[in-house]
Design a protein around this motif. Structure first.
Motif, PDB file in Angstrom:
ATOM      1  N   GLU A   1      20.552  81.395  63.284  1.00 37.96           N
ATOM      2  CA  GLU A   1      19.526  80.505  62.749  1.00 37.96           C
ATOM      3  C   GLU A   1      19.121  80.982  61.362  1.00 37.96           C
ATOM      4  N   LEU A   2      19.225  80.076  60.390  1.00 36.64           N
ATOM      5  CA  LEU A   2      18.914  80.409  59.006  1.00 36.64           C
ATOM      6  C   LEU A   2      17.692  79.636  58.531  1.00 36.64           C
ATOM      7  N   ASP A   3      16.755  80.348  57.954  1.00 39.13           N
ATOM      8  CA  ASP A   3      15.641  79.708  57.259  1.00 39.13           C
ATOM      9  C   ASP A   3      16.135  79.230  55.893  1.00 39.13           C
ATOM     10  N   PRO A   4      15.399  78.325  55.247  1.00 36.75           N
ATOM     11  CA  PRO A   4      15.820  77.873  53.914  1.00 36.75           C
ATOM     12  C   PRO A   4      16.057  79.041  52.960  1.00 36.75           C
ATOM     13  N   GLY A   5      17.242  79.047  52.337  1.00 39.04           N
ATOM     14  CA  GLY A   5      17.592  80.101  51.405  1.00 39.04           C
ATOM     15  C   GLY A   5      18.274  81.306  52.019  1.00 39.04           C
ATOM     16  N   GLU A   6      18.277  81.443  53.337  1.00 34.72           N
ATOM     17  CA  GLU A   6      18.929  82.575  53.981  1.00 34.72           C
ATOM     18  C   GLU A   6      20.442  82.361  54.045  1.00 34.72           C
ATOM     19  N   THR A   7      21.183  83.484  54.050  1.00 38.52           N
ATOM     20  CA  THR A   7      22.640  83.442  54.006  1.00 38.52           C
ATOM     21  C   THR A   7      23.236  84.405  55.016  1.00 38.52           C
ATOM     22  N   THR A   8      24.327  83.998  55.626  1.00 33.58           N
ATOM     23  CA  THR A   8      25.128  84.891  56.458  1.00 33.58           C
ATOM     24  C   THR A   8      26.551  84.885  55.937  1.00 33.58           C
ATOM     25  N   ILE A   9      27.233  86.021  56.072  1.00 31.57           N
ATOM     26  CA  ILE A   9      28.619  86.132  55.632  1.00 31.57           C
ATOM     27  C   ILE A   9      29.516  86.288  56.851  1.00 31.57           C
ATOM     28  N   ALA A  10      30.759  85.840  56.743  1.00 30.66           N
ATOM     29  CA  ALA A  10      31.660  85.886  57.891  1.00 30.66           C
ATOM     30  C   ALA A  10      33.094  85.986  57.411  1.00 30.66           C
ATOM     31  N   GLU A  11      33.950  86.463  58.328  1.00 34.02           N
ATOM     32  CA  GLU A  11      35.378  86.491  58.060  1.00 34.02           C
ATOM     33  C   GLU A  11      35.923  85.071  58.009  1.00 34.02           C
ATOM     34  N   ALA A  12      36.925  84.856  57.172  1.00 38.86           N
ATOM     35  CA  ALA A  12      37.557  83.547  57.085  1.00 38.86           C
ATOM     36  C   ALA A  12      38.187  83.190  58.429  1.00 38.86           C
ATOM     37  N   GLY A  13      37.968  81.961  58.869  1.00 37.37           N
ATOM     38  CA  GLY A  13      38.547  81.494  60.117  1.00 37.37           C
ATOM     39  C   GLY A  13      37.700  81.703  61.350  1.00 37.37           C
ATOM     40  N   SER A  14      36.524  82.307  61.213  1.00 38.18           N
ATOM     41  CA  SER A  14      35.679  82.565  62.380  1.00 38.18           C
ATOM     42  C   SER A  14      34.651  81.461  62.631  1.00 38.18           C
ATOM     43  N   LEU A  15      34.509  80.509  61.704  1.00 41.26           N
ATOM     44  CA  LEU A  15      33.520  79.440  61.868  1.00 41.26           C
ATOM     45  C   LEU A  15      33.850  78.557  63.054  1.00 41.26           C
ATOM     46  N   MET A  16      32.820  78.248  63.846  1.00 44.02           N
ATOM     47  CA  MET A  16      32.959  77.333  64.969  1.00 44.02           C
ATOM     48  C   MET A  16      32.328  75.981  64.645  1.00 44.02           C
ATOM     49  N   MET A  17      31.084  75.976  64.181  1.00 46.60           N
ATOM     50  CA  MET A  17      30.404  74.742  63.796  1.00 46.60           C
ATOM     51  C   MET A  17      29.176  75.091  62.978  1.00 46.60           C
ATOM     52  N   MET A  18      28.682  74.082  62.226  1.00 47.87           N
ATOM     53  CA  MET A  18      27.461  74.278  61.459  1.00 47.87           C
ATOM     54  C   MET A  18      26.762  72.941  61.271  1.00 47.87           C
ATOM     55  N   GLU A  19      25.448  73.008  61.115  1.00 47.95           N
ATOM     56  CA  GLU A  19      24.659  71.800  60.945  1.00 47.95           C
ATOM     57  C   GLU A  19      24.670  71.332  59.499  1.00 47.95           C
ATOM     58  N   ASP A  20      24.335  70.064  59.318  1.00 49.23           N
ATOM     59  CA  ASP A  20      24.229  69.508  57.975  1.00 49.23           C
ATOM     60  C   ASP A  20      23.110  70.220  57.225  1.00 49.23           C
ATOM     61  N   GLY A  21      23.352  70.502  55.958  1.00 50.09           N
ATOM     62  CA  GLY A  21      22.364  71.223  55.171  1.00 50.09           C
ATOM     63  C   GLY A  21      22.744  72.659  54.910  1.00 50.09           C
ATOM     64  N   ILE A  22      23.873  73.109  55.472  1.00 46.91           N
ATOM     65  CA  ILE A  22      24.363  74.463  55.230  1.00 46.91           C
ATOM     66  C   ILE A  22      25.525  74.380  54.248  1.00 46.91           C
ATOM     67  N   GLY A  23      25.432  75.112  53.164  1.00 48.29           N
ATOM     68  CA  GLY A  23      26.477  75.137  52.151  1.00 48.29           C
ATOM     69  C   GLY A  23      27.411  76.315  52.342  1.00 48.29           C
ATOM     70  N   MET A  24      28.712  76.086  52.085  1.00 49.38           N
ATOM     71  CA  MET A  24      29.730  77.128  52.188  1.00 49.38           C
ATOM     72  C   MET A  24      30.169  77.552  50.795  1.00 49.38           C
TER      73      MET A  24
END
Length: 264
Positions: free
Chosen positions: A21-44
């Motif tokens: 769960e990300l608040d506005p402006g918060e960021t998480t980093i991840a390995e390429a290919g590990s994404l499962m899903m994300m909500e609208d409003g999250i930038g990559m």
């Protein structure tokens, strides 16, 4: 804190995923290919290096070089909440096992883990390398001469195959572990490689010639199913001839099907 503060929840049992769960402006980093899903409003955004906020070209090159030595990609992906309100992004485990949250602020700011264990983390966590002091550790350690080192004061998530066991070693307490089963440890734990004693045990024991010797104080995480062991079993059960079935299909019904299908 230098790292972004993130909330999370882990779902599943054997095939897990972590929802962050990300608040506005918060960021998480991840390995390429590990994404499962994300909500609208999250930038990559694809970032060069390890996402720890290295300043300058040389700092970024050094961070990227560390990741390359550990066998990972030069690039990572950053997911930032660019919308209004809380947003969620989920990352899936690559194979059956457990996702382990690591609060680096409670682990002296550092955790050493096998090179393919890292899944995702709060932005600001540095993904570096840990050189083992003794050459024998690198040559026979099962995970190579280089292990990953996660540094920072935020949350990081690593993945272990099968079932995970967490142990706390007292000062001077020793533990022997199959080299592939070691997932991670805190920096206070000394790590070495020891050869199996006895010629018969080494040659016919079926457990390999070497195991890891860990000595406290510190915390250790051990997995029951290393990916190399899983891959070996899958490969041995795969068809051995072009277009053929596995040689392991030895049941009566399997043989009858092969006869009816025209197989020799």
């Amino acid at each position: 804190m230098n790292n972004h503060e993130i909330d999370y929840e882990i779902y599943g049992d054997d095939m897990q995923f972590v929802e962050i769960e990300l608040d506005p402006g918060e960021t998480t980093i991840a390995e390429a290919g590990s994404l499962m899903m994300m909500e609208d409003g999250i930038g990559m955004e694809t970032i060069f290096g390890d996402g720890s906020g290295q300043k300058g070209l040389m700092g970024k090159l050094f961070g990227a070089g560390k990741r390359l030595l550990t066998g990972e990609s030069l690039f990572m992906t950053a997911f930032t909440n660019t919308g209004v309100g809380k947003k969620h992004v989920s990352f899936a485990a690559p194979y059956p096992g457990k996702i382990i949250p690591m609060d680096l602020s409670r682990l002296e700011g550092e955790i050493i883990c096998q090179k393919d264990a890292f899944l995702c983390a709060a932005k600001g966590v540095s993904v570096g390398i840990e050189f083992q002091r003794k050459l024998g550790t690198g040559f026979f350690g099962g995970e190579g001469f280089i292990m990953e080192k996660l540094e920072g004061d935020g949350l990081a998530f690593i993945h272990a195959g099968g079932t995970m066991k967490h142990l706390t070693l007292s000062p001077g307490e020793r533990l022997r572990v199959d080299t592939g089963c070691l997932v991670g440890m805190t920096r206070g734990v000394s790590y070495n490689i020891e050869m199996v004693r006895g010629v018969k045990t080494a040659l016919f024991g079926g457990e390999g010639l070497f195991f890891a010797t860990l000595e406290g104080p510190g915390d250790v995480w051990v997995q029951s199913l290393p990916f190399s062991r899983l891959a070996s079993r899958v490969f041995s059960a795969a068809p051995q001839i072009p277009g053929g079935r596995s040689r392991g299909e030895g049941s009566v019904l399997g043989g009858l099907w092969n006869f009816m299908d025209g197989d020799d």
